[in-house]
Motif scaffolding. Structure first.
Motif, short mmCIF file in Angstrom:
data_model
loop_
_atom_site.label_atom_id
_atom_site.label_comp_id
_atom_site.label_asym_id
_atom_site.label_seq_id
_atom_site.Cartn_x
_atom_site.Cartn_y
_atom_site.Cartn_z
N LYS A 1 34.34 37.57 39.54
CA LYS A 1 34.96 38.06 38.31
C LYS A 1 35.98 37.05 37.81
O LYS A 1 37.17 37.16 38.09
CB LYS A 1 35.63 39.41 38.54
CG LYS A 1 34.69 40.53 38.88
CD LYS A 1 35.46 41.83 38.99
CE LYS A 1 34.51 43.00 39.02
NZ LYS A 1 35.24 44.26 38.92
N ALA B 1 47.53 32.68 35.81
CA ALA B 1 47.10 33.69 36.78
C ALA B 1 47.08 33.12 38.19
O ALA B 1 47.54 33.76 39.14
CB ALA B 1 45.73 34.25 36.40
N TYR C 1 44.73 43.38 46.28
CA TYR C 1 45.10 42.40 45.25
C TYR C 1 43.95 42.03 44.32
O TYR C 1 44.17 41.64 43.18
CB TYR C 1 45.66 41.13 45.91
CG TYR C 1 46.84 41.42 46.78
CD1 TYR C 1 48.08 41.67 46.23
CD2 TYR C 1 46.70 41.50 48.16
CE1 TYR C 1 49.17 41.97 47.02
CE2 TYR C 1 47.79 41.79 48.97
CZ TYR C 1 49.02 42.03 48.40
OH TYR C 1 50.09 42.33 49.19
N PHE C 2 42.73 42.11 44.85
CA PHE C 2 41.55 41.74 44.09
C PHE C 2 40.52 42.87 44.18
O PHE C 2 39.68 42.87 45.08
CB PHE C 2 40.95 40.43 44.61
CG PHE C 2 41.89 39.27 44.57
CD1 PHE C 2 42.14 38.60 43.39
CD2 PHE C 2 42.56 38.84 45.72
CE1 PHE C 2 43.02 37.53 43.33
CE2 PHE C 2 43.44 37.77 45.68
CZ PHE C 2 43.67 37.12 44.48
N TYR D 1 49.19 34.60 41.33
CA TYR D 1 48.62 35.00 42.62
C TYR D 1 49.21 34.17 43.76
O TYR D 1 49.44 34.67 44.85
CB TYR D 1 47.09 34.87 42.61
CG TYR D 1 46.38 35.93 41.79
CD1 TYR D 1 46.64 37.28 41.96
CD2 TYR D 1 45.42 35.57 40.86
CE1 TYR D 1 45.97 38.25 41.23
CE2 TYR D 1 44.74 36.53 40.12
CZ TYR D 1 45.02 37.87 40.30
OH TYR D 1 44.35 38.82 39.58
N GLU E 1 37.36 36.79 35.11
CA GLU E 1 38.41 37.38 34.27
C GLU E 1 39.71 37.63 35.03
O GLU E 1 40.76 37.77 34.42
CB GLU E 1 37.92 38.66 33.58
CG GLU E 1 37.41 39.74 34.50
CD GLU E 1 35.92 39.63 34.84
OE1 GLU E 1 35.39 40.59 35.41
OE2 GLU E 1 35.29 38.58 34.55
N ARG E 2 39.65 37.65 36.37
CA ARG E 2 40.88 37.78 37.17
C ARG E 2 41.85 36.65 36.86
O ARG E 2 43.06 36.79 37.02
CB ARG E 2 40.57 37.72 38.66
CG ARG E 2 39.66 38.77 39.20
CD ARG E 2 39.45 38.51 40.71
NE ARG E 2 38.16 38.91 41.18
CZ ARG E 2 37.89 40.09 41.73
NH1 ARG E 2 38.84 40.98 41.84
NH2 ARG E 2 36.68 40.36 42.14
N ARG F 1 38.61 31.27 45.22
CA ARG F 1 39.02 32.52 45.86
C ARG F 1 37.91 33.06 46.76
O ARG F 1 38.14 33.46 47.89
CB ARG F 1 39.39 33.57 44.81
CG ARG F 1 39.97 34.86 45.42
CD ARG F 1 40.08 35.95 44.40
NE ARG F 1 38.78 36.44 43.96
CZ ARG F 1 38.00 37.28 44.65
NH1 ARG F 1 38.39 37.72 45.82
NH2 ARG F 1 36.84 37.67 44.17
N GLU G 1 38.15 31.38 40.53
CA GLU G 1 37.47 32.50 41.18
C GLU G 1 36.54 32.00 42.29
O GLU G 1 36.43 32.64 43.34
CB GLU G 1 36.71 33.34 40.14
CG GLU G 1 35.97 34.53 40.70
CD GLU G 1 36.85 35.67 41.22
OE1 GLU G 1 36.29 36.75 41.50
OE2 GLU G 1 38.07 35.50 41.36
#
Length: 171
Positions: A86, A95, A78-79, A99, A88-89, A32, A29
């Motif tokens: 977050k 995951a 997408y997010f 992505y 938890e994504r 990201r 995250e």
């Protein structure tokens, strides 16, 4: 999660560091939210790109297109709530891979030119986080912005005004 896996010596074995899903989700995250790179692609055939605010744009063959990774890694489609942290994504298994396959997460690039040091870098990042979090209590200093406003003057993605933290040594 980290404390549950510490050995008697206060460290996490190398083999176990990649088995910490929340730590991994936090790292992914963060990558990201603070992407390091841009994608440079050579257009091999002309393509017309839609423009929501005007005429479509034609990219001619031979044109190098530069796309900052934040364009898709901060895309609300997408997010949801893209500027919120977050982890938890990234909690479901694979995951980051999912992505990446959707073309919306490129923390280390993608395809044949994906960073060859990705796995090593992730282990090093996680080991550093474990080391810091087991030695210090950390709080966000009030000088740190609450929003995600990036500093346009920096090469690497950085918050405008920096990230300020207060460290207190654990006893």
């Amino acid at each position: 999660e980290i404390e549950a896996h510490l050995s008697a010596k206060g460290v996490i074995d190398f083999e176990k560091i990649n088995e910490l899903p929340f730590l991994d989700a936090c790292v992914q995250e963060t990558l990201r939210l603070f992407p390091l790179f841009v994608a440079r692609k050579l257009c091999t055939e002309p393509i017309e790109l839609p423009n929501k605010k005007g005429e479509n744009f034609v990219v001619e063959r031979g044109t190098t297109v530069i796309v900052p990774h934040c364009c898709f890694m901060l895309d609300e489609e997408y997010f949801p709530n893209p500027q919120a942290f977050k982890p938890e994504r990234f909690m479901q298994p694979d995951a980051a891979k999912m992505y990446r396959e959707q073309g919306v997460f490129n923390g280390f690039g993608d395809g044949p030119r994906i960073c060859i040091g990705m796995r090593f870098a992730l282990v090093q990042i996680k080991a550093a986080i474990v080391e810091v979090l087991t030695k210090f209590n950390i709080r966000i200093n009030p000088k740190t912005r609450k929003d995600i406003l990036y500093d346009p003057r920096t090469f690497l993605t950085t918050l405008k005004g920096g990230i300020w933290l207060d460290f207190e040594e654990r006893q």
